[in-house]
Design a protein around this motif. Structure first.
Motif, PDB file in Angstrom:
ATOM      1  N   LEU A 188       0.831  -1.203   0.000  1.00 38.13           N
ATOM      2  CA  LEU A 188       0.000   0.000   0.000  1.00 38.13           C
ATOM      3  C   LEU A 188       0.867   1.255   0.000  1.00 38.13           C
ATOM      4  CD1 LEU A 188      -2.690   1.417   0.106  1.00 38.13           C
ATOM      5  CD2 LEU A 188      -2.767   1.014   2.573  1.00 38.13           C
ATOM      6  N   ASP A 189       1.938   1.257   0.775  1.00 38.95           N
ATOM      7  CA  ASP A 189       2.809   2.433   0.794  1.00 38.95           C
ATOM      8  C   ASP A 189       3.428   2.681  -0.577  1.00 38.95           C
ATOM      9  OD1 ASP A 189       2.305   3.029   3.415  1.00 38.95           O
ATOM     10  OD2 ASP A 189       4.098   2.047   4.211  1.00 38.95           O
ATOM     11  N   ALA A 190       3.815   1.617  -1.266  1.00 32.92           N
ATOM     12  CA  ALA A 190       4.404   1.774  -2.597  1.00 32.92           C
ATOM     13  C   ALA A 190       3.369   2.312  -3.583  1.00 32.92           C
ATOM     14  CB  ALA A 190       4.956   0.446  -3.091  1.00 32.92           C
ATOM     15  N   GLU A 191       2.127   1.842  -3.481  1.00 35.97           N
ATOM     16  CA  GLU A 191       1.088   2.323  -4.391  1.00 35.97           C
ATOM     17  C   GLU A 191       0.731   3.775  -4.084  1.00 35.97           C
ATOM     18  OE1 GLU A 191       1.354   0.414  -6.677  1.00 35.97           O
ATOM     19  OE2 GLU A 191      -0.421  -0.866  -6.867  1.00 35.97           O
ATOM     20  N   ARG A 192       0.705   4.127  -2.823  1.00 35.13           N
ATOM     21  CA  ARG A 192       0.481   5.536  -2.477  1.00 35.13           C
ATOM     22  C   ARG A 192       1.564   6.417  -3.078  1.00 35.13           C
ATOM     23  NH1 ARG A 192      -0.684   3.974   3.803  1.00 35.13           N
ATOM     24  NH2 ARG A 192      -2.984   3.977   3.742  1.00 35.13           N
ATOM     25  N   ALA A 193       2.808   5.978  -2.961  1.00 32.31           N
ATOM     26  CA  ALA A 193       3.925   6.763  -3.492  1.00 32.31           C
ATOM     27  C   ALA A 193       3.819   6.885  -5.015  1.00 32.31           C
ATOM     28  CB  ALA A 193       5.252   6.121  -3.091  1.00 32.31           C
ATOM     29  N   LEU A 194       3.416   5.802  -5.683  1.00 32.90           N
ATOM     30  CA  LEU A 194       3.278   5.843  -7.138  1.00 32.90           C
ATOM     31  C   LEU A 194       2.188   6.834  -7.549  1.00 32.90           C
ATOM     32  CD1 LEU A 194       3.868   4.792  -9.983  1.00 32.90           C
ATOM     33  CD2 LEU A 194       2.219   2.949  -9.548  1.00 32.90           C
ATOM     34  N   LEU A 195       1.048   6.786  -6.894  1.00 36.96           N
ATOM     35  CA  LEU A 195      -0.039   7.696  -7.251  1.00 36.96           C
ATOM     36  C   LEU A 195       0.344   9.142  -6.974  1.00 36.96           C
ATOM     37  CD1 LEU A 195      -3.311   5.838  -6.183  1.00 36.96           C
ATOM     38  CD2 LEU A 195      -2.095   5.792  -8.352  1.00 36.96           C
ATOM     39  N   ASP A 196       1.077   9.370  -5.894  1.00 36.57           N
ATOM     40  CA  ASP A 196       1.497  10.733  -5.583  1.00 36.57           C
ATOM     41  C   ASP A 196       2.517  11.246  -6.602  1.00 36.57           C
ATOM     42  OD1 ASP A 196      -0.172  10.717  -3.405  1.00 36.57           O
ATOM     43  OD2 ASP A 196       1.400  10.269  -1.945  1.00 36.57           O
ATOM     44  N   ALA A 215      -3.762  -3.227  -3.583  1.00 34.85           N
ATOM     45  CA  ALA A 215      -3.443  -2.019  -2.815  1.00 34.85           C
ATOM     46  C   ALA A 215      -3.667  -0.747  -3.623  1.00 34.85           C
ATOM     47  CB  ALA A 215      -1.996  -2.083  -2.317  1.00 34.85           C
ATOM     48  N   LYS A 216      -3.521  -0.818  -4.940  1.00 34.42           N
ATOM     49  CA  LYS A 216      -3.732   0.377  -5.765  1.00 34.42           C
ATOM     50  C   LYS A 216      -5.165   0.878  -5.645  1.00 34.42           C
ATOM     51  CE  LYS A 216      -4.624  -2.653  -9.662  1.00 34.42           C
ATOM     52  NZ  LYS A 216      -3.942  -3.362 -10.746  1.00 34.42           N
ATOM     53  N   LEU A 217      -6.122  -0.050  -5.415  1.00 38.29           N
ATOM     54  CA  LEU A 217      -7.518   0.361  -5.283  1.00 38.29           C
ATOM     55  C   LEU A 217      -7.738   1.139  -3.994  1.00 38.29           C
ATOM     56  CD1 LEU A 217      -9.137  -3.003  -6.417  1.00 38.29           C
ATOM     57  CD2 LEU A 217      -8.756  -0.952  -7.809  1.00 38.29           C
ATOM     58  N   VAL A 218      -7.050   0.726  -2.931  1.00 37.79           N
ATOM     59  CA  VAL A 218      -7.130   1.455  -1.665  1.00 37.79           C
ATOM     60  C   VAL A 218      -6.516   2.834  -1.829  1.00 37.79           C
ATOM     61  CG1 VAL A 218      -6.463   1.453   0.766  1.00 37.79           C
ATOM     62  CG2 VAL A 218      -7.042  -0.711  -0.370  1.00 37.79           C
ATOM     63  N   ALA A 219      -5.344   2.896  -2.450  1.00 35.83           N
ATOM     64  CA  ALA A 219      -4.673   4.179  -2.653  1.00 35.83           C
ATOM     65  C   ALA A 219      -5.515   5.111  -3.515  1.00 35.83           C
ATOM     66  CB  ALA A 219      -3.305   3.951  -3.277  1.00 35.83           C
ATOM     67  N   ALA A 220      -6.169   4.558  -4.552  1.00 38.75           N
ATOM     68  CA  ALA A 220      -7.037   5.382  -5.397  1.00 38.75           C
ATOM     69  C   ALA A 220      -8.241   5.885  -4.613  1.00 38.75           C
ATOM     70  CB  ALA A 220      -7.486   4.570  -6.609  1.00 38.75           C
ATOM     71  N   ARG A 221      -8.813   5.032  -3.777  1.00 31.21           N
ATOM     72  CA  ARG A 221      -9.956   5.453  -2.959  1.00 31.21           C
ATOM     73  C   ARG A 221      -9.559   6.593  -2.031  1.00 31.21           C
ATOM     74  NH1 ARG A 221     -10.577   1.198   0.683  1.00 31.21           N
ATOM     75  NH2 ARG A 221     -11.109  -0.006  -1.163  1.00 31.21           N
ATOM     76  N   GLU A 222      -8.407   6.484  -1.401  1.00 27.33           N
ATOM     77  CA  GLU A 222      -7.945   7.523  -0.480  1.00 27.33           C
ATOM     78  C   GLU A 222      -7.791   8.872  -1.173  1.00 27.33           C
ATOM     79  OE1 GLU A 222      -5.289   4.664   2.507  1.00 27.33           O
ATOM     80  OE2 GLU A 222      -4.316   5.847   0.942  1.00 27.33           O
ATOM     81  N   ARG A 223      -7.431   8.844  -2.452  1.00 24.35           N
ATOM     82  CA  ARG A 223      -7.165  10.079  -3.184  1.00 24.35           C
ATOM     83  C   ARG A 223      -8.328  10.502  -4.070  1.00 24.35           C
ATOM     84  NH1 ARG A 223      -3.259   7.731  -1.284  1.00 24.35           N
ATOM     85  NH2 ARG A 223      -1.174   8.608  -0.934  1.00 24.35           N
TER      86      ARG A 223
END
Length: 254
Positions: A188-196, A215-223
Motif C-alpha cells: 500500500l505504501d508503494a502504491e500511495r507513493a506511485l499515485l502521488d 493495494a492500488k484500489l485502496v490508494a485510489a480510494r484515499e485520493r
C-alpha cells in the motif's frame, strides 16, 4: 493405473505455484505445471515445468493422453479465457477431471469511484469520459495496469499514460506514455507513493482479484481517483470452480 497419479497445473499465478507445491509434497503424485511463457523469467513452481502453448484443445488433449494425466487444475490468470476454454474442451474430450481455481474478484466499498466495463476495448472508450473536468490545456493522466495485452486499444486515446507491466509491451502504444516495469505484489505504501508521483486522474485495471495488486484500489480510494475496472470473463458452463487452493485440491481426484 500403476505409478504416481499425474496432475497438470495450468499455472502462472501465485495460486498455481501454491497448488503445485502442495501437490509435489504429496506421495504418489506427479505434478506438471504448464506456463504460457508470456512473462520473461517467470517464477517457477515446484515439480516439473513446461513452458509454451499446447496448440489449442486438440494439442492439449494429446498431451493429456501422452502424459497419462489423471486430473487438470486450471490456476491460470482470471483473464486467460482462451486457455480455460481450451482446457474445458480437452478435458471433456478425454474424460479428464478439471477444476478451475479462481481467486475471488474485487468488490467496491464506500468511497470507491468505479466504472465497470466488459472488455479492454470498452475500458479504452471509457477513459476520456471518466476524466474529471480539467483546466484548459491540461491533458488527462491515466495509470494503466491492465498488463501487456490489449494496449493497442489505448493507442488512439488523447491522454498521458503511465503503463505498468512486468515486461516491455509489444505493438502500438499511446503516443504519450511512460513505461513502469515492475512486478507485484505491491504494498500500500508503494502504491500511495506511485499515485502521488504520477498524479493520475484515472486508474484503469482488470478485476484480477487477490491481494497482490489490490493495494492500488485502496490508494485510489484515499485520493478520490476514479477507477475503470474491466470485468473478468466467465468460466465455461458446467466446470467446477473453487476460490481457494485448499478447496480446489479437495476436488481433485488425487
Amino acid at each position: 493405473m500403476t505409478g504416481p497419479r499425474t496432475v497438470l497445473v495450468l499455472g502462472g499465478t501465485t495460486e498455481g505455484r501454491a497448488a503445485a507445491a502442495e501437490l509435489a509434497a504429496r506421495g504418489g503424485v506427479r505434478v506438471i505445471s504448464s506456463l504460457a511463457g508470456a512473462v520473461r523469467s517467470p517464477r517457477l513452481p515446484d515439480g516439473e515445468v513446461r513452458i509454451g502453448g499446447f496448440g489449442g484443445p486438440g494439442g492439449l488433449a494429446r498431451f493429456l493422453h501422452a502424459e497419462r494425466v489423471s486430473a487438470v487444475l486450471d490456476a491460470t490468470h482470471p483473464f486467460a479465457a482462451t486457455m480455460t476454454a481450451n482446457a474445458a474442451a480437452a478435458c471433456t474430450a478425454t474424460g479428464t477431471p478439471l477444476v478451475v481455481l479462481r481467486r475471488p474478484g474485487w468488490t467496491p466499498v464506500p468511497g470507491d469511484r468505479w466504472h465497470r466495463v466488459g472488455s479492454v476495448a470498452a475500458a479504452a472508450a471509457a477513459v476520456l469520459p471518466a476524466l474529471p473536468a480539467l483546466p484548459p490545456g491540461e491533458r488527462g493522466r491515466v495509470l494503466l495496469t491492465t498488463g501487456r495485452g490489449g494496449l493497442a486499444e489505448f493507442a488512439g486515446v488523447d491522454a498521458e499514460f503511465w503503463i505498468r507491466a512486468v515486461d516491455p509491451p509489444d505493438g502500438p502504444l499511446p503516443e504519450r506514455h511512460t513505461l513502469l516495469l515492475d512486478r507485484g505484489p505491491f504494498t500500500l505504501d508503494a502504491e500511495r507513493a506511485l499515485l502521488d508521483r504520477v498524479r493520475p486522474h484515472v486508474l484503469v485495471t482488470k478485476d484480477s482479484g487477490g491481494d497482490a495488486t489490490a493495494a492500488k484500489l485502496v490508494a485510489a480510494r484515499e485520493r478520490g481517483i476514479g477507477v475503470v475496472v474491466v470485468d473478468r470473463p466467465g468460466v465455461p458452463p458446467g466446470v467446477p470452480v473453487a476460490d481457494t487452493v485448499a478447496a480446489a485440491l479437495a476436488r481433485l481426484p488425487c
